[in-house]
Design a protein around this motif. Structure first.
Motif, PDB file in Angstrom:
ATOM      1  N   UNK A   1       0.769  -1.122   0.161  1.00  0.00           N
ATOM      2  CA  UNK A   1       0.029  -0.161   0.032  1.00  0.00           C
ATOM      3  C   UNK A   1       1.065   1.153   0.034  1.00  0.00           C
ATOM      4  N   UNK A   2       0.716   2.117  -1.021  1.00  0.00           N
ATOM      5  CA  UNK A   2       1.429   3.373  -1.088  1.00  0.00           C
ATOM      6  C   UNK A   2       2.944   3.016  -1.207  1.00  0.00           C
ATOM      7  N   UNK A   3       3.279   2.048  -2.075  1.00  0.00           N
ATOM      8  CA  UNK A   3       4.766   1.830  -2.201  1.00  0.00           C
ATOM      9  C   UNK A   3       5.630   0.977  -1.169  1.00  0.00           C
ATOM     10  N   UNK A   4       4.712   0.731   0.113  1.00  0.00           N
ATOM     11  CA  UNK A   4       4.988  -0.102   1.089  1.00  0.00           C
ATOM     12  C   UNK A   4       4.587  -1.552   1.138  1.00  0.00           C
ATOM     13  N   UNK A   5       5.727  -2.267   1.002  1.00  0.00           N
ATOM     14  CA  UNK A   5       5.307  -3.788   1.134  1.00  0.00           C
ATOM     15  C   UNK A   5       5.526  -4.367   2.440  1.00  0.00           C
ATOM     16  N   UNK A   6       4.606  -5.152   2.965  1.00  0.00           N
ATOM     17  CA  UNK A   6       4.627  -5.731   4.408  1.00  0.00           C
ATOM     18  C   UNK A   6       4.046  -6.943   4.479  1.00  0.00           C
ATOM     19  N   UNK A   7       4.782  -7.960   5.285  1.00  0.00           N
ATOM     20  CA  UNK A   7       4.018  -9.272   5.337  1.00  0.00           C
ATOM     21  C   UNK A   7       2.625  -9.138   6.498  1.00  0.00           C
TER      22      UNK A   7
END
Length: 647
Positions: free
Chosen positions: A42-48
């Motif tokens: 979301x908004x260039x932030x990738x998270x597990x």
């Protein structure tokens, strides 16, 4: 080397309303126990995603995000699934999606009408919900725009030719839905000397008659003219082999869609005749001999066209103009209104026949041979037809036998190339029927076959099948498309009757080899959904046995004959039958004789020599109209007949 992990089911993108609950799925196979982990961006932030360690990821839509799934085994091998987008619509009209929504496309944003200066950017936007997320296809004036396949249509530098009516189709595996049609104006219409508020064309070709000799050229002539008119921005319906009731229905629908400022074209190829200035078309079910009441009066159609305040009425008659039954009484007539908007283009002169050229594979009328050469010219309609007249007159095959004739009252220099500046968006999409989407089917043995649907004419569809994947354990595969045994009552046309149409199909697919082809013709007669059966026969390599497997697919009636389904016309009971159908291998479709190449023959197929045409006493004004009941007019049109009707 076998891959350690193979993804067998990828997640799919979705487009859903805020708060909608659904599940993303991912499936994989490996040599050890597999572990799953989902990620979002979301908004260039990738998270597990904490706790998202199963094959299925339940989601309640809150915001648009990207998702992917990582799969790893006990040997530390890992692969990632495709990235998919979950698009969330925060502003959706009340009642959308419907309560029992199954994921079919639902339009949530329609494009809006715009006026754009020449050279400025043009942007149209639409949006649809769907599971899977819909794909998009834009249309201008009913013509598919090849490179406009996104929610946003973008033209960086708009031209006057970009004016017109636009709409978009959103589709997925559950169906399709269309946006509202909107009118786009580029520049100012006042800057153009002449323009059309719309362009509408009805093309009818009658080839196969019940009581009269068959013709060859109308198939190719209607097909080629429809392609050319679409290039000029016309919305086109092209129909083959209509009986009287069907011709009436088609003409009625055509007349309904005409309006102020429209350019209207009516083209007829088939048997016909002329008697004292009145022209008649002969339907495929006309008796032998026939009388005016069995046929359709062209002048009545023109009278109705004038009542719609059209800007241009172009009547193209590719038929003979001789009369053979002098005992029949004439119908009453009244003069046409002197509105200065009418053009007649006759394939031949008064009291003469029209000829067609037969080259074995493709036949074309002499008139159409030269009309297609000039019709795209940017000049006054009558001047364009004069060029056609000159070429026909110089053709050595018909010298002294056929001379084209033009009659008109056109007072303005209107051209078929004039731009379209609609007065308003039309809900009607004349000539546009829902496209049948291709589909991939899988047999129990693992073989995959692609089914595609090609509409050569508005009432004729070919279903094409091609083997896409053949498993290693089978060989000698053979595909066959057919209708199930419970539908064997459907009449199948004679093979020779459809050689020309099959040749057209093979020319369309000349770069590609198809495994089998199935023809659905006479779609206007369809009363129910059509069930097609696809048979796959193959040899099982392990047992050497010959095995046959079958799958069925249903083609909805509303998608097959949409043009006619919109018209509540009544048919005689003996016409209430499903469409004609016939299975054929493509190799058979292209094995056509070339014996008649270069020869000219009369459209009627009658063996009489042509008498010299009598000099015409008519003026350059259009002929008079038949004056009678408007319902009779439609009936007459359905009977339009062979291009040449001289016994």
């Amino acid at each position: 080397m076998q891959e350690a992990i193979v993804i067998t089911e990828q997640p799919v993108s979705v487009s859903v309303p805020l708060g909608y609950s659904f599940t993303l799925r991912c499936r994989a196979e490996g040599q050890t126990l597999l572990q799953y982990q989902w990620f979002c961006q979301y908004q260039s932030v990738c998270s597990q995603i904490p706790g998202a360690t199963k094959q299925d990821l339940p989601i309640t839509a809150q915001q648009s995000q990207l998702y992917t799934c990582r799969i790893n085994d006990l040997y530390k091998n890992a692969v990632f699934s495709d990235w998919v987008k979950v698009e969330v619509h925060h502003c959706v009209a009340r009642g959308l999606p419907p309560r029992l929504w199954q994921g079919e496309p639902v339009i949530v944003l329609n494009p809006t009408e715009q006026r754009v200066d020449v050279g400025k950017p043009l942007q149209l936007q639409c949006a649809a919900m769907g599971v899977p997320a819909p794909s998009y296809q834009w249309y201008q004036n009913g013509k598919l725009l090849d490179h406009q396949k996104k929610k946003k249509l973008w033209i960086s530098h708009a031209k006057v030719s970009d004016s017109g009516t636009y709409l978009c189709c959103a589709s997925n595996s559950h169906g399709e839905h269309w946006t509202n049609a909107v009118d786009i104006h580029v520049g100012t219409c006042r800057s153009e000397k002449f323009f059309a508020t719309g362009k509408i064309a009805l093309l009818v070709g009658n080839n196969h008659y019940q009581h009269h000799p068959n013709l060859m050229a109308p198939v190719m002539d209607v097909f080629e003219l429809s392609l050319l008119l679409e290039q000029l921005g016309f919305q086109v319906v092209s129909l083959l082999d209509l009986n009287k009731a069907e011709m009436e229905a088609a003409v009625s629908r055509f007349l309904e869609l005409l309006g102020k400022g429209v350019y209207a074209i009516f083209y007829y190829a088939g048997h016909g005749y002329e008697h004292l200035g009145r022209n008649y078309m002969v339907p495929v079910d006309a008796p032998q001999p026939y009388a005016p009441e069995n046929c359709i009066s062209v002048q009545r159609i023109l009278q109705r066209m004038q009542q719609q305040q059209t800007a241009l009425n172009l009547i193209l008659l590719d038929t003979c103009r001789k009369w053979y039954n002098s005992e029949c009484a004439l119908s009453q007539v009244q003069p046409l209104e002197p509105w200065g908007n009418t053009v007649y283009g006759y394939a031949t002169s008064e009291d003469a026949e029209a000829y067609e050229l037969q080259d074995g594979e493709f036949s074309s009328g002499i008139f159409m041979k030269y009309l297609k050469k000039h019709i795209l010219q940017e000049k006054k309609v009558t001047h364009m037809l004069e060029d056609v007249l000159e070429d026909v007159g110089q053709d050595p095959l018909v010298t002294g036998k056929q001379v084209m004739e033009i009659k008109h009252t056109l007072k303005e220099a209107r051209s078929l190339t004039d731009p379209i500046c609609p007065l308003r968006a039309r809900a009607e999409r004349w000539g546009h029927s829902h496209e049948l989407l291709s589909k991939l089917v899988t047999f129990p043995c693992g073989a995959r076959v692609q089914l595609r649907f090609h509409r050569l004419f508005s009432n004729l569809i070919y279903v094409c099948a091609k083997l896409q994947h053949s498993p290693a354990h089978i060989a000698d595969t053979r595909l066959l498309l057919c209708r199930p045994t419970e539908m064997d009552s459907v009449a199948i046309p004679k093979e020779s009757q459809w050689d020309q149409v099959k040749s057209l199909l093979s020319s369309v697919y000349k770069q590609e080899e198809l495994d089998c082809v199935f023809q659905l013709c006479g779609l206007q007669k369809i009363q129910t959904d059509v069930v097609l059966q696809l048979d796959l026969c193959y040899t099982q390599l392990s047992t050497k046995q010959r095995i046959c497997e079958s799958l069925q697919t249903t083609l909805q009636r509303c998608l097959l004959g949409q043009f006619f389904s919109q018209m509540n016309y009544s048919q005689p009971n003996y016409w209430r039958t499903p469409a004609c159908a016939g299975g054929v291998c493509l190799r058979d479709a292209v094995a056509l004789s070339m014996d008649l190449k270069g020869q000219a023959s009369m459209r009627t197929g009658f063996g009489h020599s042509l008498p010299s045409s009598n000099p015409s006493n008519s003026s350059s004004e259009p002929e008079e109209n038949d004056e009678s009941d408007l319902s009779d007019l439609c009936s007459a049109l359905l009977r339009a007949g062979p291009r040449q009707d001289c016994p």
